[in-house]
Design a protein around this motif. Structure first.
Motif, PDB file in Angstrom:
ATOM      1  N   ALA A 135      88.620  35.835  18.429  1.00  0.00           N
ATOM      2  CA  ALA A 135      89.479  35.577  19.628  1.00  0.00           C
ATOM      3  C   ALA A 135      88.679  35.581  20.976  1.00  0.00           C
ATOM      4  O   ALA A 135      88.031  36.410  21.295  1.00  0.00           O
ATOM      5  CB  ALA A 135      90.439  36.640  19.649  1.00  0.00           C
ATOM      6  N   SER A 136      89.112  34.535  21.867  1.00  0.00           N
ATOM      7  CA  SER A 136      88.543  34.462  23.302  1.00  0.00           C
ATOM      8  C   SER A 136      89.620  33.913  23.847  1.00  0.00           C
ATOM      9  O   SER A 136      90.695  33.405  23.320  1.00  0.00           O
ATOM     10  CB  SER A 136      87.356  33.286  23.279  1.00  0.00           C
ATOM     11  OG  SER A 136      87.819  32.095  23.054  1.00  0.00           O
ATOM     12  N   ARG A 137      89.573  33.987  25.315  1.00  0.00           N
ATOM     13  CA  ARG A 137      90.438  33.569  26.396  1.00  0.00           C
ATOM     14  C   ARG A 137      90.813  31.958  26.053  1.00  0.00           C
ATOM     15  O   ARG A 137      91.646  31.320  25.975  1.00  0.00           O
ATOM     16  CB  ARG A 137      90.134  33.875  27.671  1.00  0.00           C
ATOM     17  CG  ARG A 137      90.523  35.185  28.158  1.00  0.00           C
ATOM     18  CD  ARG A 137      90.639  35.132  29.726  1.00  0.00           C
ATOM     19  NE  ARG A 137      91.045  36.525  30.193  1.00  0.00           N
ATOM     20  CZ  ARG A 137      92.357  36.994  29.796  1.00  0.00           C
ATOM     21  NH1 ARG A 137      93.430  36.326  29.358  1.00  0.00           N
ATOM     22  NH2 ARG A 137      92.625  38.060  30.197  1.00  0.00           N
ATOM     23  N   THR A 138      89.666  31.343  25.860  1.00  0.00           N
ATOM     24  CA  THR A 138      89.486  29.723  25.615  1.00  0.00           C
ATOM     25  C   THR A 138      90.310  29.600  24.462  1.00  0.00           C
ATOM     26  O   THR A 138      91.281  28.553  24.283  1.00  0.00           O
ATOM     27  CB  THR A 138      88.211  29.255  25.557  1.00  0.00           C
ATOM     28  OG1 THR A 138      87.728  29.714  26.841  1.00  0.00           O
ATOM     29  CG2 THR A 138      88.095  27.664  25.230  1.00  0.00           C
TER      30      THR A 138
ATOM     31  N   LEU B  67      94.867  37.586  21.767  1.00  0.00           N
ATOM     32  CA  LEU B  67      93.773  38.318  22.476  1.00  0.00           C
ATOM     33  C   LEU B  67      93.792  39.890  22.164  1.00  0.00           C
ATOM     34  O   LEU B  67      92.802  40.613  22.123  1.00  0.00           O
ATOM     35  CB  LEU B  67      93.901  38.151  23.958  1.00  0.00           C
ATOM     36  CG  LEU B  67      93.708  36.901  24.667  1.00  0.00           C
ATOM     37  CD1 LEU B  67      93.922  36.708  26.183  1.00  0.00           C
ATOM     38  CD2 LEU B  67      92.128  36.604  24.324  1.00  0.00           C
TER      39      LEU B  67
ATOM     40  N   CYS C  87      92.532  31.547  22.479  1.00  0.00           N
ATOM     41  CA  CYS C  87      93.665  31.863  22.596  1.00  0.00           C
ATOM     42  C   CYS C  87      94.771  31.260  23.337  1.00  0.00           C
ATOM     43  O   CYS C  87      95.794  30.794  23.132  1.00  0.00           O
ATOM     44  CB  CYS C  87      93.826  33.269  22.870  1.00  0.00           C
ATOM     45  SG  CYS C  87      93.193  34.252  21.615  1.00  0.00           S
TER      46      CYS C  87
ATOM     47  N   GLU D  80      99.223  33.907  23.205  1.00  0.00           N
ATOM     48  CA  GLU D  80      98.028  33.997  23.724  1.00  0.00           C
ATOM     49  C   GLU D  80      97.670  35.330  23.826  1.00  0.00           C
ATOM     50  O   GLU D  80      96.697  35.864  23.420  1.00  0.00           O
ATOM     51  CB  GLU D  80      97.704  33.321  25.036  1.00  0.00           C
ATOM     52  CG  GLU D  80      96.406  33.477  25.906  1.00  0.00           C
ATOM     53  CD  GLU D  80      96.425  32.877  27.115  1.00  0.00           C
ATOM     54  OE1 GLU D  80      95.327  32.859  27.806  1.00  0.00           O
ATOM     55  OE2 GLU D  80      97.226  32.094  27.702  1.00  0.00           O
TER      56      GLU D  80
END
Length: 102
Positions: free
Chosen positions: A38-41, A31, A43, A27
């Protein structure tokens, strides 16, 4: 005794949330790779799939692919049987990520 139990209860609440915040190696690599998608969701989803399919060692290897994609190609072209086994597992991982993390 009450203090010990209270401390244990407090730690059990705090530690899991900190672990989730810190994220895993994949993750973090995802990021920091500066890719548009790429996004927090996304990744985080990739990390969840990795946690369920790959060992710690394999996850560490995959996280390095984000920083140096050539490393994955070198591994794919390797003649070592262990690299071939890993590549097959990595392809399976990629297919699972594609279907699960849309």
């Amino acid at each position: 005794m009450k203090r010990v139990l209270l401390s244990i209860a407090l730690l059990s609440v705090i530690l899991p949330s900190q672990a989730a915040f810190a994220g895993g190696s994949i993750e973090r690599a995802c990021l920091s790779a500066n890719r548009a998608a790429a996004s927090r969701t996304l990744c985080g989803c990739i990390q969840k799939v990795a946690n369920s399919m790959l060992t710690n060692t394999e996850r560490a290897k995959v996280s390095k692919f984000f920083k140096d994609p050539h490393r994955s190609q070198a591994l794919r072209q390797s003649d070592r049987s262990s690299d071939e086994r890993f590549w097959k597992k990595y392809k399976q991982f990629g297919q699972t990520v594609t279907s699960y993390c849309r």
